[in-house]
Write an enzyme that holds these catalytic residues in place. Structure first.
Site, PDB file in Angstrom:
ATOM      1  N   CYS A 110     -14.339   5.788  17.342  1.00 41.10           N
ATOM      2  CA  CYS A 110     -13.567   5.713  16.111  1.00 41.10           C
ATOM      3  C   CYS A 110     -14.339   4.966  15.038  1.00 41.10           C
ATOM      4  O   CYS A 110     -14.427   3.730  15.070  1.00 41.10           O
ATOM      5  CB  CYS A 110     -12.232   5.020  16.391  1.00 41.10           C
ATOM      6  SG  CYS A 110     -11.235   4.791  14.919  1.00 41.10           S
ATOM      7  N   CYS A 148     -12.209   2.628  12.870  1.00 40.10           N
ATOM      8  CA  CYS A 148     -11.841   1.371  13.547  1.00 40.10           C
ATOM      9  C   CYS A 148     -13.038   0.421  13.636  1.00 40.10           C
ATOM     10  O   CYS A 148     -12.897  -0.773  13.402  1.00 40.10           O
ATOM     11  CB  CYS A 148     -11.372   1.622  14.985  1.00 40.10           C
ATOM     12  SG  CYS A 148     -10.263   2.985  15.214  1.00 40.10           S
ATOM     13  N   ASP A 149     -14.193   0.938  14.003  1.00 35.86           N
ATOM     14  CA  ASP A 149     -15.312   0.069  14.402  1.00 35.86           C
ATOM     15  C   ASP A 149     -16.501   0.077  13.445  1.00 35.86           C
ATOM     16  O   ASP A 149     -17.422  -0.723  13.617  1.00 35.86           O
ATOM     17  CB  ASP A 149     -15.821   0.500  15.797  1.00 35.86           C
ATOM     18  CG  ASP A 149     -14.766   0.276  16.866  1.00 35.86           C
ATOM     19  OD1 ASP A 149     -13.919  -0.600  16.677  1.00 35.86           O
ATOM     20  OD2 ASP A 149     -14.798   0.987  17.882  1.00 35.86           O
TER      21      ASP A 149
END
Ligand code: NAP
Length: 303
Positions: A136, A139-140
């Site tokens: 992701c 997200c990261d």
């Protein structure tokens, strides 16, 4: 007879459980394994869940779970093996820890089983999950500011991830196994115009290597690329096999529903990544949990 059974203990299922308890519904939550908390546990740090910045995915999941436990949600551990709909109610069959099949009857079901990321399957992928291997970019990605990353895949997710990372990273390799892309032409054109994006086609990753964290990847022709992050974007697998007979799935296997989270099957609701939707994130999953229970309540009033 229960009012609602929630299947799945990711952010969607846990949010639905909190809303169900607050609405005084007779509810249980079935989860495959204790403390699953879904895909979010794979994120090394989640910075985009409002009000809870800088938490690991695991800690965020635990926070969600503690909230549900504080509200007295009953968690039942087991694997759901069958759903049946007869005479206006649902029977959920589950294999428990002792390998015995248990049956529950309920007026409604909230299906919140999530979708799992398809794995690349190369050497090192498992070892470096959350240590440089991510599924992701949203997200990261921020953890790879000014670093070198590789995105694997040729669909819209891979192209969007590469675009997103190109704004943060020093260099982004986009590695695709064919020379034509499944993803949109416009996104590909934008990537081709970026100086810090290097597109490598007709290539697969044979190994992800590192020490404590990822340091490089090896391609099938033996090329070694030094990277600190690997973003795998080779598709998703929605966990919906049990629903095939109910005619509620789209061609990719996602459960068709709008933001009411109501499916075309009476008493069947869906929440989270497993629903047809544009943005699959913890915060949109949690929102679905709330919407699904609101719809459950409205439905129960009609019975
Ligand atoms: P996808 O469209 O299924 O693409 C997966 C990609 O991974 C394909 O290019 C595939 O290669 C490649 N792949 C699969 N297995 C692989 C393996 N083992 N090794 C290397 N490569 C592998 O998945 P997605 O990109 O996650 O998109 C899913 C759906 O969401 C699509 O319908 C997409 O359009 C949609 N989506 C839309 C947006 C948007 O902004 N509109 C954004 C994200 C996703 P091949 O091409 O060779 O099969």
């Amino acid at each position: 007879m229960l009012d609602v059974i929630i299947i799945g203990s990711g952010p969607a299922g846990l949010s639905a459980a909190v809303y169900a308890k607050r609405a005084n519904l007779n509810v249980i939550l079935i989860e495959k394994e204790y403390m699953g908390t879904g895909q979010i546990a794979y994120s090394s740090q989640v910075d985009n869940y409002l009000g809870l910045p800088k938490m690991s995915g695991y800690d965020l999941g635990e926070t969600f779970r503690n909230h549900a436990e504080e509200f007295g949600v009953e968690f039942v551990e087991g694997e759901v093996t069958k759903l049946e709909h007869n005479n206006g109610y649902w029977t959920v069959s589950m294999l428990n820890e002792d390998e015995k099949t248990v049956h529950y009857e309920t007026q409604t079901v909230v299906y919140a089983t999530g979708s799992s990321h398809r794995l690349l399957g190369c050497t090192g992928e498992d070892t470096f999950q959350a240590k440089g291997v991510s599924y992701c970019a949203v997200c990261d990605g921020s953890f790879y500011k000014d670093k070198v990353t590789a995105v694997i895949g040729g669909g819209d997710t891979a192209l969007n991830d590469a675009l997103y990372l190109s704004e943060l990273c020093e260099t982004v390799y986009l590695i695709h196994r064919r020379d034509t892309f499944r993803g949109s032409v416009s996104a590909l054109k934008k990537l081709e115009a970026k100086e810090n994006v290097k597109i490598i086609t007709n290539a697969t990753v044979s190994e992800i290597s590192g020490d404590k964290k990822v340091t490089s990847i090896t391609l099938n022709d033996g090329t070694n690329l030094e990277v600190q992050g690997v973003f795998v974007a080779v598709g998703m697998i929605p966990q919906t096999a049990l629903l095939k007979e109910f005619d509620v799935l789209d061609a990719q296997g996602y459960i068709i529903a709008d933001e009411t989270c109501a499916t075309s099957a009476e008493g069947l609701y869906v929440a989270g990544d497993v629903r047809t939707k544009k943005l699959r994130q913890a915060i949109t999953a949690a929102a679905d949990g709330a919407c699904a229970i609101q719809s459950v309540q409205e439905y129960l009033l009609t019975k």
